[in-house]
Design a protein around this motif. Structure first.
Motif, short mmCIF file in Angstrom:
data_model
loop_
_atom_site.label_atom_id
_atom_site.label_comp_id
_atom_site.label_asym_id
_atom_site.label_seq_id
_atom_site.Cartn_x
_atom_site.Cartn_y
_atom_site.Cartn_z
N LEU A 148 0.67 -1.05 -0.08
CA LEU A 148 0.08 -0.06 -0.04
C LEU A 148 0.77 1.34 0.02
CD1 LEU A 148 -2.49 -0.94 2.82
CD2 LEU A 148 -3.21 -0.44 0.28
N GLY A 149 0.39 2.27 -0.71
CA GLY A 149 1.03 3.64 -0.67
C GLY A 149 0.15 4.73 -0.07
N GLY A 150 0.78 5.60 0.55
CA GLY A 150 0.11 6.59 0.89
C GLY A 150 0.94 7.54 2.02
N GLU A 151 0.43 8.52 2.61
CA GLU A 151 1.31 9.41 3.43
C GLU A 151 1.43 8.62 4.76
OE1 GLU A 151 -0.27 13.12 4.92
OE2 GLU A 151 -0.77 13.80 2.96
N LEU A 152 0.74 7.53 5.20
CA LEU A 152 0.94 6.78 6.44
C LEU A 152 2.08 5.82 6.22
CD1 LEU A 152 -2.69 5.60 7.04
CD2 LEU A 152 -1.47 7.18 8.56
#
Length: 158
Positions: A148-152
């Motif tokens: 998964l990608g994203g700011e988190l």
């Protein structure tokens, strides 16, 4: 004694209203739909995820939701990695939980049946759990090991 009770009668609505704040979250029987959101990605797919990060938000989770758009989910954020276990008490929707490591890697997936207390646990310590409609990961051929990608999951955000 009756005079004391009669004196408290006008306060009854106030007492009942304040008692509702002391009820456990699951007793409220209302879905939480006002959480902050974050955008996640996995391959070509985008996910609009509600963020459950406080103990109360995580306790309520997706309970009482009657529907959820296909590209929407809820990500549970814990303070530190640990073996995370989930169940589906008061959860009407069939869901799949993706147990996710700090780097965004899916450690394992678990299909969960509505309205059960069967536990589904991560196979290793994780800080994140993403719940999506059951079948979403399978339809997109997303399996254990996908990222998964994203700011988190960006470096330095932990």
């Amino acid at each position: 004694m009756l005079k004391r009770l009669a004196a408290l009668l006008p306060l009854l609505p106030l007492l009942l209203a304040s008692a509702s704040f002391m009820m456990p979250a699951h007793a409220q029987q209302q879905p939480q739909t006002d959480l902050s959101r974050t955008q996640l990605s996995i391959g070509l797919y985008k996910i609009d995820a509600q963020v459950a990060q406080t103990p109360l938000q995580r306790e309520i989770g997706l309970m009482f939701r009657k529907e959820m758009p296909q590209a929407e989910g809820m990500i549970f954020v814990f303070e530190q990695p640990a073996t995370q276990c989930f169940w589906m008490r008061n959860t009407i929707l069939p869901l799949t939980a993706a147990f996710v490591a700090d780097d965004g890697r899916i450690v394992n997936l678990a299909d969960m049946q509505p309205m059960t207390e069967n536990t589904h646990c991560s196979q290793e310590p994780v800080r994140y759990v993403l719940e999506m409609n059951q079948g979403w990961f399978a339809k997109k051929n997303i399996k254990k090991g996908a990222k998964l990608g994203g700011e988190l999951f960006a470096a330095g955000k932990r």
